[in-house]
Motif scaffolding. Structure first.
Motif, PDB file in Angstrom:
ATOM      1  N   ASP A 177     -57.501 -36.496 -61.614  1.00 32.14           N
ATOM      2  CA  ASP A 177     -57.719 -37.743 -62.352  1.00 32.14           C
ATOM      3  C   ASP A 177     -57.993 -38.873 -61.374  1.00 32.14           C
ATOM      4  O   ASP A 177     -57.087 -39.330 -60.681  1.00 32.14           O
ATOM      5  CB  ASP A 177     -56.494 -38.061 -63.207  1.00 32.14           C
ATOM      6  CG  ASP A 177     -56.738 -39.256 -64.106  1.00 32.14           C
ATOM      7  OD1 ASP A 177     -57.764 -39.931 -63.950  1.00 32.14           O
ATOM      8  OD2 ASP A 177     -55.883 -39.508 -64.978  1.00 32.14           O
ATOM      9  N   ILE A 178     -59.203 -39.310 -61.368  1.00 32.99           N
ATOM     10  CA  ILE A 178     -59.620 -40.322 -60.390  1.00 32.99           C
ATOM     11  C   ILE A 178     -58.855 -41.623 -60.565  1.00 32.99           C
ATOM     12  O   ILE A 178     -58.777 -42.439 -59.640  1.00 32.99           O
ATOM     13  CB  ILE A 178     -61.142 -40.577 -60.490  1.00 32.99           C
ATOM     14  CG1 ILE A 178     -61.636 -41.474 -59.351  1.00 32.99           C
ATOM     15  CG2 ILE A 178     -61.507 -41.195 -61.818  1.00 32.99           C
ATOM     16  CD1 ILE A 178     -61.453 -40.881 -57.975  1.00 32.99           C
ATOM     17  N   VAL A 230     -67.895 -38.516 -58.725  1.00 33.28           N
ATOM     18  CA  VAL A 230     -66.505 -38.137 -58.969  1.00 33.28           C
ATOM     19  C   VAL A 230     -66.396 -37.489 -60.339  1.00 33.28           C
ATOM     20  O   VAL A 230     -67.103 -37.859 -61.273  1.00 33.28           O
ATOM     21  CB  VAL A 230     -65.538 -39.336 -58.908  1.00 33.28           C
ATOM     22  CG1 VAL A 230     -65.557 -39.970 -57.542  1.00 33.28           C
ATOM     23  CG2 VAL A 230     -65.869 -40.344 -59.979  1.00 33.28           C
ATOM     24  N   ALA A 231     -65.543 -36.513 -60.437  1.00 31.08           N
ATOM     25  CA  ALA A 231     -65.346 -35.848 -61.715  1.00 31.08           C
ATOM     26  C   ALA A 231     -63.886 -35.463 -61.842  1.00 31.08           C
ATOM     27  O   ALA A 231     -63.324 -34.847 -60.945  1.00 31.08           O
ATOM     28  CB  ALA A 231     -66.234 -34.607 -61.801  1.00 31.08           C
ATOM     29  N   SER A 232     -63.288 -35.875 -62.935  1.00 31.31           N
ATOM     30  CA  SER A 232     -61.880 -35.557 -63.167  1.00 31.31           C
ATOM     31  C   SER A 232     -61.765 -34.342 -64.061  1.00 31.31           C
ATOM     32  O   SER A 232     -62.532 -34.180 -65.004  1.00 31.31           O
ATOM     33  CB  SER A 232     -61.170 -36.734 -63.829  1.00 31.31           C
ATOM     34  OG  SER A 232     -61.313 -37.902 -63.064  1.00 31.31           O
ATOM     35  N   PHE A 234     -58.653 -33.502 -65.370  1.00 31.73           N
ATOM     36  CA  PHE A 234     -57.481 -33.735 -66.208  1.00 31.73           C
ATOM     37  C   PHE A 234     -56.616 -32.492 -66.287  1.00 31.73           C
ATOM     38  O   PHE A 234     -55.997 -32.210 -67.311  1.00 31.73           O
ATOM     39  CB  PHE A 234     -57.907 -34.210 -67.595  1.00 31.73           C
ATOM     40  CG  PHE A 234     -58.776 -35.430 -67.529  1.00 31.73           C
ATOM     41  CD1 PHE A 234     -58.298 -36.626 -66.998  1.00 31.73           C
ATOM     42  CD2 PHE A 234     -60.106 -35.375 -67.933  1.00 31.73           C
ATOM     43  CE1 PHE A 234     -59.106 -37.746 -66.903  1.00 31.73           C
ATOM     44  CE2 PHE A 234     -60.920 -36.494 -67.827  1.00 31.73           C
ATOM     45  CZ  PHE A 234     -60.417 -37.678 -67.315  1.00 31.73           C
TER      46      PHE A 234
END
Lengths: 329, 329
Positions: free
Chosen positions: B70-71, B95-97, B99
DNA sequence: CTGAAAGCGCTAACAA
DNA sequence: TTGTTAGCGCTTTCAG
């Protein structure tokens, strides 16, 4: 793994590339039967369209960018998170920090606009953003947290004026008339707004504005310590304090200021504010809502909405954690 | 603004497209004179190569991706910032979260690998990452903070074992033999390492390991409160406590635990730790160094370095803020 | 409803 | 040292 191309899919499905393209893009005029043959072939080959090829043809990129001051700052990071969520599964999100350098910002934006992203959410630095007018056409730009100088755009920001006025009003109602204001550099847009909120609340209450109570400098522990000492020695020292941004609050804390009183309110809530010094009153911006709204605005523009630019001011919450006794305003 | 293409540049400079391409790519075999004509034309037209076209041709994207949980978490955000700095002006960073959702993670990575990025820095979720073996060829993956199950790769992480052992050793030296350990879920890799560090220090000192002193659950204020109460009622209650991650520390604080004592050490430093409860002892990871190192590793792999995978363990710092009296270990 | 062919902007052979 | 030509993988006319 070798990449399968659309031609491979076409061959396997026994159709032409155009037909594959049609099912890929959910166009009409494809028999269900054909469609399912194609779909199977896609699955079988584990095919995925090549974004570069799509982009070259369609002149889109499938990406949006968040250009902020510093992604490692919690506030910006939260916004980035909400942008990602809001754009979810439609766009990849690129982040780029400007570190407050307008030149770097310009280079970054021009590079992004040259074909890395279809839209940009920008928290602009100071300085003219007139160059945004001459970006390669098709790229949408919306602003977040503050407007860009010399560039009209959609804008999502907190209601800085209203929230600060609310806080000050709260203190006024408790009988404080000498309220010290400590904020960041005057050049910072949000700081101007927050000071305006402070003044507005005073004016409403017919309390004269006293320049002595105003401190506006980029946060510096020892400078703030001196200022606080100076305030104490005024003939009529302040009986309440507000801080106008998180770094200032932090500096005040480090300068030994006791923040856990009913007479202090910090703009920007922070982790542990509920615990520090027994609880710190704060104004909490909704970072997530800011990111959401900016993303919505951006996506709308990317769909070629040409309606007039709009500004959304999102409410911030006054959180009273140390209202001795009880009862609110 | 209409985009100029390489052909426009060629026309204006009076050369062929290939020549323009040559100066763009800093190839040799271009007269200085030709080069400068081309350079001028580029400037005049404000030409920028189209990344999609370049990408299609070269099968590269000019982007690297950071895939994390989670960024919006400060730790991840800091890492993102350092990645951006380290990749500066060479790559855009996506960026990729995830979760924490392994499925989402997989989809995301496969999508990124399908042509959005040339390399991925991954903080993997739990669960097998065997699928990383069958990513479209050419995409480099390195891991950050923890290894990926079923996938060998370069890895940059903190020396969890060593840092926790250091902290526990410090407490042991002060005479504590009953040290409570409070950590996150057992499934979390870093937590396993930190517990190992705890045990290691005990073993070195020949102190028996007592399961009663160990708490490992995803942080929950009331559950932790109960546990702390329970600890107090043991026949031999702990005389010191360590927390194994920041959320646990936060929960302890919210549960009313006093963290400002020489007998408490928190894994993960946090903002205001220097102030809260008069100062909290902490182990500070170097998020920036993690990002830097991972980026270095990634860029190396992207240059087709095929040397054996390596793991870099970065030291964490024990920060004693509440060592009554003075003097360290 | 489906297909053939052209071309997005660039780079990689291969000639000149 | 420079230019010509052929695609990269896809979407888009325009015919069938």
């Amino acid at each position: 793994m070798e990449r399968a191309t659309i031609r491979d899919v076409a061959r396997v499905a026994g159709v032409s590339v155009k037909t594959v393209s049609r099912v890929l893009n959910h166009e009409r005029y494809v028999t269900d039967e054909t469609r399912s043959r194609v779909t199977e072939a896609i699955a079988e080959l584990n095919y995925r369209p090549n974004p570069a090829a799509q982009g070259l043809r369609r002149s889109t990129t499938g990406a949006i960018a968040f250009v902020c001051e510093d992604i490692s700052e919690p506030f910006e990071a939260q916004i980035a998170g909400s942008i990602e969520r809001a754009a979810a599964d439609q766009y990849v999100v690129i982040v780029a920090s400007t570190f407050g350098d307008p030149l770097r910002e310009r280079t970054t934006i021009e590079s992004l606009a040259s074909g890395y992203a279809d839209g940009i959410i920008l928290s602009p630095t100071m300085g003219s953003k007139a160059y945004l007018h001459s970006l390669p056409r098709g790229i949408a730009v919306v602003c977040l947290d503050r407007p860009a100088r010399d560039f009209e755009s959609d804008l999502a920001l907190s209601d800085n004026v209203g929230a600060m006025a609310w806080a000050v009003r709260h203190l006024l109602m408790r009988g404080h008339t000498r309220i010290a204001y400590l904020g960041d550099d005057v050049g910072v847009f949000t700081q101007q707004e927050r000071l305006a909120g402070y003044r507005k609340a005073l004016e409403e209450a017919d309390i004269p504005f006293d320049k002595d109570l105003i401190y506006q400098h980029s946060p510096d522990d020892s400078r703030i310590r001196n200022h606080l000492a100076w305030l104490r020695q005024l003939r009529q020292p302040p009986t309440a304090h507000v801080s106008a941004n998180s770094l200032t609050t932090l500096s005040m804390i480090h300068a030994g200021f006791f923040t856990g009183s009913a007479t202090f309110i910090a703009f920007d809530d922070f982790p542990l504010a509920d615990v520090l010094h027994g609880g710190v009153n704060a104004i909490a911006q909704d970072a997530g809502a800011l990111g959401d709204e900016a993303t919505r605005m951006l996506l709308r523009r990317m769909r070629n909405d040409t309606s007039p630019v709009r500004t959304t001011r999102l409410g911030a919450q006054l959180i009273l954690r140390h209202d001795e006794g009880h009862g609110d305003t």
